[in-house]
Design a protein around this motif. Structure first.
Motif, PDB file in Angstrom:
ATOM      1  N   LEU A  28     -10.394   2.034   0.447  1.00 27.86           N
ATOM      2  CA  LEU A  28      -9.241   2.919   0.620  1.00 27.86           C
ATOM      3  C   LEU A  28      -9.326   4.107  -0.325  1.00 27.86           C
ATOM      4  O   LEU A  28      -9.043   5.253   0.068  1.00 27.86           O
ATOM      5  N   GLU A  29      -9.706   3.849  -1.559  1.00 31.91           N
ATOM      6  CA  GLU A  29      -9.846   4.942  -2.522  1.00 31.91           C
ATOM      7  C   GLU A  29     -10.979   5.871  -2.120  1.00 31.91           C
ATOM      8  O   GLU A  29     -10.876   7.086  -2.239  1.00 31.91           O
ATOM      9  N   GLU A  30     -12.062   5.272  -1.625  1.00 34.46           N
ATOM     10  CA  GLU A  30     -13.195   6.090  -1.180  1.00 34.46           C
ATOM     11  C   GLU A  30     -12.802   6.928   0.038  1.00 34.46           C
ATOM     12  O   GLU A  30     -13.231   8.078   0.176  1.00 34.46           O
TER      13      GLU A  30
ATOM     14  N   LEU B 204       0.795  -1.230   0.000  1.00 36.98           N
ATOM     15  CA  LEU B 204       0.000   0.000   0.000  1.00 36.98           C
ATOM     16  C   LEU B 204       0.827   1.279   0.000  1.00 36.98           C
ATOM     17  O   LEU B 204       0.585   2.183  -0.783  1.00 36.98           O
ATOM     18  N   ASN B 205       1.772   1.387   0.903  1.00 38.25           N
ATOM     19  CA  ASN B 205       2.577   2.607   0.957  1.00 38.25           C
ATOM     20  C   ASN B 205       3.850   2.368   1.747  1.00 38.25           C
ATOM     21  O   ASN B 205       4.029   1.307   2.360  1.00 38.25           O
TER      22      ASN B 205
ATOM     23  N   ASP C  32      -9.749 -13.892   0.284  1.00 31.45           N
ATOM     24  CA  ASP C  32     -10.369 -14.033  -1.038  1.00 31.45           C
ATOM     25  C   ASP C  32     -10.251 -12.733  -1.809  1.00 31.45           C
ATOM     26  O   ASP C  32     -10.057 -11.651  -1.237  1.00 31.45           O
ATOM     27  N   LYS C  33     -10.386 -12.840  -3.125  1.00 30.62           N
ATOM     28  CA  LYS C  33     -10.196 -11.692  -4.014  1.00 30.62           C
ATOM     29  C   LYS C  33     -11.257 -10.621  -3.790  1.00 30.62           C
ATOM     30  O   LYS C  33     -10.968  -9.420  -3.817  1.00 30.62           O
ATOM     31  N   LYS C  34     -12.496 -11.041  -3.548  1.00 31.40           N
ATOM     32  CA  LYS C  34     -13.581 -10.084  -3.373  1.00 31.40           C
ATOM     33  C   LYS C  34     -13.324  -9.169  -2.176  1.00 31.40           C
ATOM     34  O   LYS C  34     -13.529  -7.947  -2.248  1.00 31.40           O
ATOM     35  N   ALA C  35     -12.879  -9.760  -1.066  1.00 34.61           N
ATOM     36  CA  ALA C  35     -12.626  -8.967   0.140  1.00 34.61           C
ATOM     37  C   ALA C  35     -11.477  -7.991  -0.092  1.00 34.61           C
ATOM     38  O   ALA C  35     -11.519  -6.848   0.365  1.00 34.61           O
ATOM     39  N   LEU C  36     -10.449  -8.428  -0.809  1.00 38.91           N
ATOM     40  CA  LEU C  36      -9.324  -7.539  -1.115  1.00 38.91           C
ATOM     41  C   LEU C  36      -9.785  -6.373  -1.980  1.00 38.91           C
ATOM     42  O   LEU C  36      -9.449  -5.212  -1.720  1.00 38.91           O
ATOM     43  N   ARG C  37     -10.559  -6.684  -3.017  1.00 41.36           N
ATOM     44  CA  ARG C  37     -11.055  -5.625  -3.902  1.00 41.36           C
ATOM     45  C   ARG C  37     -11.913  -4.621  -3.143  1.00 41.36           C
ATOM     46  O   ARG C  37     -11.817  -3.410  -3.354  1.00 41.36           O
ATOM     47  N   GLN C  38     -12.774  -5.127  -2.254  1.00 42.08           N
ATOM     48  CA  GLN C  38     -13.633  -4.236  -1.477  1.00 42.08           C
ATOM     49  C   GLN C  38     -12.793  -3.334  -0.580  1.00 42.08           C
ATOM     50  O   GLN C  38     -13.069  -2.130  -0.446  1.00 42.08           O
ATOM     51  N   TYR C  39     -11.767  -3.907   0.032  1.00 40.37           N
ATOM     52  CA  TYR C  39     -10.899  -3.118   0.913  1.00 40.37           C
ATOM     53  C   TYR C  39     -10.169  -2.036   0.131  1.00 40.37           C
ATOM     54  O   TYR C  39     -10.106  -0.877   0.563  1.00 40.37           O
ATOM     55  N   LEU C  40      -9.637  -2.389  -1.035  1.00 36.40           N
ATOM     56  CA  LEU C  40      -8.924  -1.406  -1.856  1.00 36.40           C
ATOM     57  C   LEU C  40      -9.885  -0.320  -2.362  1.00 36.40           C
ATOM     58  O   LEU C  40      -9.513   0.859  -2.435  1.00 36.40           O
ATOM     59  N   HIS C  41     -11.127  -0.724  -2.685  1.00 37.18           N
ATOM     60  CA  HIS C  41     -12.141   0.261  -3.074  1.00 37.18           C
ATOM     61  C   HIS C  41     -12.399   1.230  -1.925  1.00 37.18           C
ATOM     62  O   HIS C  41     -12.499   2.454  -2.126  1.00 37.18           O
TER      63      HIS C  41
ATOM     64  N   ASP D 269     -11.550  12.188   2.944  1.00 39.19           N
ATOM     65  CA  ASP D 269     -10.585  12.703   3.910  1.00 39.19           C
ATOM     66  C   ASP D 269     -11.097  14.003   4.523  1.00 39.19           C
ATOM     67  O   ASP D 269     -11.340  14.993   3.825  1.00 39.19           O
ATOM     68  N   HIS D 270     -11.273  13.993   5.843  1.00 39.22           N
ATOM     69  CA  HIS D 270     -11.865  15.160   6.504  1.00 39.22           C
ATOM     70  C   HIS D 270     -10.987  16.399   6.390  1.00 39.22           C
ATOM     71  O   HIS D 270     -11.480  17.526   6.492  1.00 39.22           O
ATOM     72  N   ARG D 271      -9.693  16.209   6.170  1.00 37.20           N
ATOM     73  CA  ARG D 271      -8.811  17.375   6.018  1.00 37.20           C
ATOM     74  C   ARG D 271      -9.146  18.121   4.727  1.00 37.20           C
ATOM     75  O   ARG D 271      -9.195  19.349   4.706  1.00 37.20           O
ATOM     76  N   LYS D 272      -9.366  17.367   3.651  1.00 36.96           N
ATOM     77  CA  LYS D 272      -9.727  17.983   2.369  1.00 36.96           C
ATOM     78  C   LYS D 272     -11.138  18.572   2.444  1.00 36.96           C
ATOM     79  O   LYS D 272     -11.367  19.717   2.044  1.00 36.96           O
ATOM     80  N   LEU D 273     -12.086  17.774   2.951  1.00 31.85           N
ATOM     81  CA  LEU D 273     -13.463  18.259   3.042  1.00 31.85           C
ATOM     82  C   LEU D 273     -13.567  19.443   4.002  1.00 31.85           C
ATOM     83  O   LEU D 273     -14.346  20.371   3.781  1.00 31.85           O
ATOM     84  N   GLY D 274     -12.792  19.402   5.062  1.00 31.28           N
ATOM     85  CA  GLY D 274     -12.802  20.508   6.019  1.00 31.28           C
ATOM     86  C   GLY D 274     -12.379  21.812   5.374  1.00 31.28           C
ATOM     87  O   GLY D 274     -12.913  22.878   5.695  1.00 31.28           O
TER      88      GLY D 274
END
Length: 635
Positions: free
Chosen positions: A231-233, A194-195, A220-229, A238-243
């Protein structure tokens, strides 16, 4: 999550081999470890006698923990192969993932991730068997002195007290580790790096800066994809940007890191939150108190904070030759209010609440928007009660916590009972009484909870509630702590029914945790689109032409007279542009006015999520909005 399966394993047989031979009889799941008496062991364990064990599936919580721990080892193996000379330090699991800290001449960047992931995939497909072996601590020290010349592992080994330690081997890779681990690398299929970030060895800024690579792994692949999705969401939310975009708050470096400045809209939302908080506390039998921001050092020495919490406190300041400390906690102030007069058993319980701003020394590297700051306001309260009232008071606090969280739109949470830490004060008897009181309250309320060993505060055990947001991220907010220590340290007493002095019990509790952190969570949970009862601007009136402005001002005045937060966009812009701007500002309702609306004396209504709601009278809309606000609707 799958549940563990219980089986009897014969003596002198490798558990993994027994599973292979009896695969047809055992529930078809991918098992990765076993549990005996709450101890998790490798599948290659051999018992001296027949033993009943619980098999741990890969999909279980424990299984995912093992998967991620093994993934950290796999990443370390790939890194040492690709970048020779890299020294290993530690590689633990964290929530939803893992990391490993490296000392390397190569400067890692996300550009390296593809090569590292490719090598990890190759090692996983090779189905390398993972083997545990025990050696004496002295032999391990010799290994890291002569063969590996690794000062980090040596430092760890010097602190170990066991005579033997364990290594895990997978092919040509060896690492010092307690385990357990997966049986083979082939179990690791769905992972992502990730980073990368800097990290001081053992978190001490006096030590060398290492390079920390973060990753995650799932079954499983589905859980990984959901987690990565997610993260992007999360980046979008991000409250710093929205703030900044919504003009809620800012942190100005010239003013100081970790010290937020509240802009008019943010301060308004905060005021709404705090007013609601105060009203509900008064309804629930609390009284409001206020305490100063600084106090003499002696107070903090007496409370124990000076000895147990000093690293998080700011240095003393001189006031007329006396040392004062800016407060990191509100509790000693409430204790001193208690001691301002003689107390009777008839007064109890005393419930005192304070939105008290405190200041804690946080290193610059951990500061993060509003979620980790140096000055913040705790929604603090302390309950002083008799021993016979403790059970009921804890239950009342739990109920109050759940009410507050649900009102703000949080209905999912993880509950933990945090027990005695290594550094603590007070007798074992008091710790046991306090822990049991919290446990009994959790059982009574039928809340599912987990034990979090050693994570209590220095003066007592606690219940922690971690709320789940819209992205299923867990956030630590609410806490309930039972404290026998402060009443004893300050010699707090009350006169009992028998005419003798008795010691009260103190409950520390915060419902939101801190206003700043909770505010940040709300922003990210709702993606900035706060419910209408919380929104800084509830309604915006959009006029198509200047000739519609008189009617707009008439509507605004009527809405304001009913305590609705309403603005008019009087700019000479096209209506579609005004609508887009209102959407960007996350305003719940838009009233659009044209010739027809002015003529008919009604409104065209639009909702930020539902779109066009059609024409209606102002009174019908007002009733609708007032109902939403009264019911604290989260739509």
């Amino acid at each position: 999550m799958s549940s563990p399966v219980k089986i009897d394993v014969p003596a002198h047989e490798i558990v993994a081999d027994f599973l292979k031979k009896n695969a047809a009889k055992i529930q078809q799941q991918q098992f990765v470890a076993l549990k005996v008496n709450d101890r998790i062991l490798d599948l290659k364990t051999v018992f001296e006698e027949t033993k009943q064990v619980e098999l741990i599936p890969l999909q279980s919580k424990e299984g995912l923990h093992i998967l991620r721990h093994s993934s950290a080892h796999l990443m370390a193996q790939a890194v040492t192969q690709l970048f020779p000379g890299t020294m290993l330090t530690i590689g633990p699991t964290i929530e939803n993932g893992f990391y490993y800290d490296f000392d390397s001449n190569h400067t890692f960047s996300p550009a390296d991730f593809e090569a590292i992931e490719q090598r990890m995939t190759e090692l996983a497909r090779a189905d390398i068997q993972v083997k545990r072996r025990e050696v004496s601590r002295l032999k391990a020290i010799e290994y890291y002195k002569t063969e590996q010349q690794d000062p980090y592992k040596l430092e760890l080994l010097e602190e170990f007290t066991d005579e033997t330690v364990s290594f895990y081997d997978q092919g040509d890779f060896t690492d010092l580790c307690r385990g357990p681990h997966l049986p083979a690398t082939s179990f690791i299929r769905f992972f992502k790096l990730l980073n990368v970030a800097g990290a001081y060895w053992r978190g001490d800024e006096r030590n060398k800066m290492l390079q920390r690579i973060y990753g995650t792994a799932f079954s499983d692949k589905k859980a990984l994809r959901q987690y990565l999705h997610n993260l992007e969401e999360a980046k979008k939310r991000d409250h710093r940007k929205l703030g900044r975009d919504l003009e809620l708050f800012s942190i100005e470096q010239e003013f100081g890191s970790g010290l937020p400045l509240w802009h008019p809209k943010g301060a308004l939302v905060r005021t709404i939150m705090e007013d609601f908080w105060k009203r509900e506390h008064l309804k629930n039998g609390y009284q409001m108190v206020m305490t100063p921001h600084i106090a003499k050092v002696d107070l903090w020495k007496k409370s124990g904070h000076w000895d147990f919490y000093r690293e998080n406190m700011y240095s003393p300041i001189k006031v007329e030759a006396q040392d004062f400390v800016i407060k990191p906690m509100n509790c000693p102030g409430h204790v001193k209010i208690y001691q301002s007069k003689l107390r009777s058993y008839r007064e109890f319980p005393l419930r005192w609440a304070e939105l008290g701003t405190v200041y804690r020394f946080e290193r610059s590297g951990v500061l993060h928007g509003l979620t980790r700051v140096r000055g913040f306001t705790q929604d603090d309260a302390h309950v002083f009660c008799r021993p016979d009232q403790l059970h009921d008071e804890i239950i009342k606090v739990i109920d109050f916590v759940l009410f507050i969280l649900r009102t703000f739109g949080f209905s999912e949470y993880d509950v933990y009972l945090s027990t005695k830490p290594e550094k603590s004060v007070g007798s074992d008897e008091h710790w046991e009484l306090a822990t049991e009181a919290l446990r009994e309250a959790l059982e009574y309320t039928k809340l599912d909870y987990e034990i979090d060993p050693g994570e209590g505060v220095f003066y007592g055990p606690k219940i922690d509630l971690k709320i789940k947001d819209a992205l299923q991220r867990a956030w630590q907010c609410s806490t309930i702590q039972v404290d026998f220590n402060l009443p004893q340290r300050f010699d707090m007493t009350y006169i009992g029914e028998d005419g003798k002095e008795h010691r009260p019990i103190m409950i520390h509790r915060a419902l939101m945790g801190s206003v700043e952190r909770f505010f940040a969570i709300l922003i990210e949970h709702y993606n900035g689109a706060l419910p209408s009862w919380l929104a800084p601007v509830q309604v915006i009136i959009l006029s198509i032409a200047d000739r519609h402005l008189p009617y707009a001002r008439e509507l605004q005045a009527h809405l304001k007279s009913n305590d609705i937060r309403v603005e008019i966009d009087e700019r000479n812009e096209k209506i579609n542009y005004k609508i887009r701007e209102a959407q960007v500002q996350k305003i719940p309702y838009m009233i659009i006015l044209g010739d027809q609306e002015v003529q008919d004396k009604n409104i065209a209504l639009r909702h930020r999520k539902q779109g066009d709601l059609g024409k209606m009278s102002l009174d019908n809309f007002l009733n609708k909005l007032l109902t939403e606000i009264k019911e604290k609707s989260i739509m």
